[in-house]
Design a protein around this motif. Structure first.
Motif, PDB file in Angstrom:
ATOM      1  N   THR A 106     -47.971  70.126  -7.553  1.00 55.44           N
ATOM      2  CA  THR A 106     -48.105  70.104  -8.845  1.00 55.44           C
ATOM      3  C   THR A 106     -48.834  70.885  -9.663  1.00 55.44           C
ATOM      4  O   THR A 106     -48.439  71.079 -10.776  1.00 55.44           O
ATOM      5  CB  THR A 106     -48.660  68.420  -8.886  1.00 55.44           C
ATOM      6  OG1 THR A 106     -47.776  67.463  -8.400  1.00 55.44           O
ATOM      7  CG2 THR A 106     -48.858  67.988 -10.522  1.00 55.44           C
ATOM      8  N   PHE A 107     -49.749  71.334  -9.119  1.00 57.72           N
ATOM      9  CA  PHE A 107     -50.730  72.443  -9.754  1.00 57.72           C
ATOM     10  C   PHE A 107     -49.943  73.651 -10.055  1.00 57.72           C
ATOM     11  O   PHE A 107     -50.018  73.989 -11.220  1.00 57.72           O
ATOM     12  CB  PHE A 107     -51.935  72.588  -8.812  1.00 57.72           C
ATOM     13  CG  PHE A 107     -52.631  73.644  -9.515  1.00 57.72           C
ATOM     14  CD1 PHE A 107     -53.847  73.233 -10.585  1.00 57.72           C
ATOM     15  CD2 PHE A 107     -52.651  75.053  -9.306  1.00 57.72           C
ATOM     16  CE1 PHE A 107     -54.484  74.264 -11.130  1.00 57.72           C
ATOM     17  CE2 PHE A 107     -53.330  76.204  -9.852  1.00 57.72           C
ATOM     18  CZ  PHE A 107     -54.187  75.595 -10.921  1.00 57.72           C
ATOM     19  N   TRP A 165     -48.187  79.680 -17.305  1.00 58.49           N
ATOM     20  CA  TRP A 165     -49.109  80.546 -17.839  1.00 58.49           C
ATOM     21  C   TRP A 165     -49.290  81.694 -16.831  1.00 58.49           C
ATOM     22  O   TRP A 165     -49.286  83.120 -17.169  1.00 58.49           O
ATOM     23  CB  TRP A 165     -50.351  79.753 -17.487  1.00 58.49           C
ATOM     24  CG  TRP A 165     -51.689  80.563 -17.323  1.00 58.49           C
ATOM     25  CD1 TRP A 165     -52.481  81.294 -18.113  1.00 58.49           C
ATOM     26  CD2 TRP A 165     -52.230  81.343 -15.927  1.00 58.49           C
ATOM     27  NE1 TRP A 165     -53.204  82.191 -17.778  1.00 58.49           N
ATOM     28  CE2 TRP A 165     -53.394  82.102 -16.423  1.00 58.49           C
ATOM     29  CE3 TRP A 165     -51.974  81.076 -14.643  1.00 58.49           C
ATOM     30  CZ2 TRP A 165     -54.041  83.053 -15.404  1.00 58.49           C
ATOM     31  CZ3 TRP A 165     -52.855  81.805 -13.775  1.00 58.49           C
ATOM     32  CH2 TRP A 165     -53.813  82.623 -14.019  1.00 58.49           C
ATOM     33  N   GLU A 189     -53.074  78.721  -5.369  1.00 60.55           N
ATOM     34  CA  GLU A 189     -53.817  77.982  -6.316  1.00 60.55           C
ATOM     35  C   GLU A 189     -55.184  78.499  -6.622  1.00 60.55           C
ATOM     36  O   GLU A 189     -56.042  78.743  -7.763  1.00 60.55           O
ATOM     37  CB  GLU A 189     -54.143  76.370  -5.829  1.00 60.55           C
ATOM     38  CG  GLU A 189     -54.982  75.384  -6.920  1.00 60.55           C
ATOM     39  CD  GLU A 189     -54.849  74.282  -6.528  1.00 60.55           C
ATOM     40  OE1 GLU A 189     -55.828  73.631  -7.157  1.00 60.55           O
ATOM     41  OE2 GLU A 189     -54.029  73.448  -5.768  1.00 60.55           O
ATOM     42  N   THR A 203     -40.706  72.528  -6.554  1.00 57.71           N
ATOM     43  CA  THR A 203     -40.316  71.083  -6.939  1.00 57.71           C
ATOM     44  C   THR A 203     -39.989  70.584  -5.273  1.00 57.71           C
ATOM     45  O   THR A 203     -40.146  69.401  -5.044  1.00 57.71           O
ATOM     46  CB  THR A 203     -39.478  71.018  -7.720  1.00 57.71           C
ATOM     47  OG1 THR A 203     -39.965  71.386  -9.130  1.00 57.71           O
ATOM     48  CG2 THR A 203     -39.146  69.323  -7.929  1.00 57.71           C
ATOM     49  N   ALA A 229     -46.746  74.187  -9.993  1.00 62.42           N
ATOM     50  CA  ALA A 229     -45.678  73.858 -11.258  1.00 62.42           C
ATOM     51  C   ALA A 229     -46.121  73.882 -12.446  1.00 62.42           C
ATOM     52  O   ALA A 229     -45.616  74.216 -13.450  1.00 62.42           O
ATOM     53  CB  ALA A 229     -44.714  72.560 -10.946  1.00 62.42           C
ATOM     54  N   ASN A 230     -47.253  73.104 -12.883  1.00 55.34           N
ATOM     55  CA  ASN A 230     -47.929  72.795 -13.865  1.00 55.34           C
ATOM     56  C   ASN A 230     -48.377  74.138 -14.767  1.00 55.34           C
ATOM     57  O   ASN A 230     -48.407  74.225 -16.015  1.00 55.34           O
ATOM     58  CB  ASN A 230     -48.971  71.926 -14.245  1.00 55.34           C
ATOM     59  CG  ASN A 230     -48.479  70.512 -13.890  1.00 55.34           C
ATOM     60  OD1 ASN A 230     -47.239  70.009 -14.076  1.00 55.34           O
ATOM     61  ND2 ASN A 230     -49.377  69.401 -13.367  1.00 55.34           N
ATOM     62  N   ASN A 231     -48.923  75.128 -13.655  1.00 60.28           N
ATOM     63  CA  ASN A 231     -49.396  76.247 -14.202  1.00 60.28           C
ATOM     64  C   ASN A 231     -48.607  77.418 -14.216  1.00 60.28           C
ATOM     65  O   ASN A 231     -48.893  78.823 -14.431  1.00 60.28           O
ATOM     66  CB  ASN A 231     -50.819  76.557 -13.683  1.00 60.28           C
ATOM     67  CG  ASN A 231     -51.842  75.514 -14.038  1.00 60.28           C
ATOM     68  OD1 ASN A 231     -52.473  75.636 -15.244  1.00 60.28           O
ATOM     69  ND2 ASN A 231     -51.982  74.467 -13.349  1.00 60.28           N
ATOM     70  N   GLU A 258     -38.915  82.486 -12.990  1.00 54.18           N
ATOM     71  CA  GLU A 258     -39.783  81.550 -13.246  1.00 54.18           C
ATOM     72  C   GLU A 258     -38.978  80.135 -12.926  1.00 54.18           C
ATOM     73  O   GLU A 258     -39.359  79.272 -12.197  1.00 54.18           O
ATOM     74  CB  GLU A 258     -40.236  81.297 -15.015  1.00 54.18           C
ATOM     75  CG  GLU A 258     -40.986  80.121 -15.094  1.00 54.18           C
ATOM     76  CD  GLU A 258     -41.429  79.739 -16.459  1.00 54.18           C
ATOM     77  OE1 GLU A 258     -42.006  78.674 -16.840  1.00 54.18           O
ATOM     78  OE2 GLU A 258     -41.365  80.693 -17.390  1.00 54.18           O
ATOM     79  N   THR A 266     -39.761  77.306 -10.111  1.00 51.96           N
ATOM     80  CA  THR A 266     -40.218  76.030 -10.585  1.00 51.96           C
ATOM     81  C   THR A 266     -39.179  75.085  -9.339  1.00 51.96           C
ATOM     82  O   THR A 266     -39.687  74.168  -8.857  1.00 51.96           O
ATOM     83  CB  THR A 266     -39.620  75.890 -11.937  1.00 51.96           C
ATOM     84  OG1 THR A 266     -40.541  76.575 -12.513  1.00 51.96           O
ATOM     85  CG2 THR A 266     -39.775  74.190 -12.320  1.00 51.96           C
TER      86      THR A 266
END
Length: 234
Positions: free
Chosen positions: A130-131, A138, A103, A46, A133-135, A38, A42
């Motif tokens: 961004t999407f 999960w 995505e 980025t 990285a944010n998820n 993970e 990430t």
């Protein structure tokens, strides 16, 4: 997600990322992908927008550039041909499309509506990154197919990095055939060399040539074999 039917069927859960398969820590037992995978993903996500901007600039310059010749006459040479490998990544089917596919699959599992296309690739990549990285947390915790997505992101990041750094693999050229005698015949396996190494190895008999003297010997033996063959033919 890792519950066995019986204790005899139980095996300790491992990370689903290809080429990782590390046993998960106790605190990771409910996850699909390990925390190191993970964290690496990430970092790659980025970095992708900046890598894309560098590639997009390079592609634009190479696609439309023309040069004034050195004679001062003002005439122009033909445009520099585009790097197709760069254009394949910055174009409609490149980085943006590959990120968008990930995505979309995550949104489908989450039951969210598919996001509208975010303009051209240069506009879309930052939002896509961004999407993801944010998820990502999960996905690593709850999405069984995340291992393949992590591997896809790794390969995409590697492709972009290699092109930004202009890491092109040196091509190989043919340098004749192997002149070594194996029993009653000449090996004569085609030989190739690359500018990245001074070593040549025959894939047929395994003979190696590594020094300048050995290269000269190789050439001389090739010429001898060819001369003998020509004499027999005559």
């Amino acid at each position: 997600m890792h519950d066995p039917d019986t204790l005899d069927d139980y095996s300790w859960p491992v990370c689903v990322t290809p080429n990782c398969n590390r046993q998960l820590w106790v605190a990771e037992a409910t996850r699909w992908a390990c925390r190191p995978c993970e964290d690496k993903t990430t970092a790659r996500i980025t970095e992708l927008p900046a890598l894309f901007r560098q590639l997009d600039t390079t592609a634009a310059l190479m696609k439309g550039a023309s040069r004034i010749n050195g004679g001062g006459s003002g005439s122009r040479t033909a445009p520099i041909p585009p790097r197709l490998d760069v254009l394949n990544l910055v174009g409609p089917g490149g980085v943006a499309a590959r990120l968008s596919a990930i995505e979309d699959s995550w949104r489908a599992v989450l039951g969210w509506t598919v996001a509208p296309w975010r303009g051209n690739p240069a506009e879309a990549v930052p939002g896509l990154a961004t999407f993801l990285a944010n998820n990502l947390l999960w996905a690593c915790s709850s999405y069984g197919e995340v291992g393949q997505d992590i591997d896809d992101l790794r390969r995409l990041h590697a492709e972009c990095t290699a092109l930004v750094n202009d890491e092109r693999r040196p091509g190989r050229v043919q340098i004749g055939n192997c002149p070594v005698r194996v029993g009653d015949r000449v090996c004569w396996t085609p030989l190739t060399a690359t500018a990245a190494s001074h070593r040549v190895r025959c894939g047929g008999c395994g003979t190696r040539w590594e020094t300048l003297g050995e290269w000269r010997e190789l050439r001389a033996r090739q010429e001898t074999v060819l001369a003998e063959a020509a004499g027999v033919a005559a």
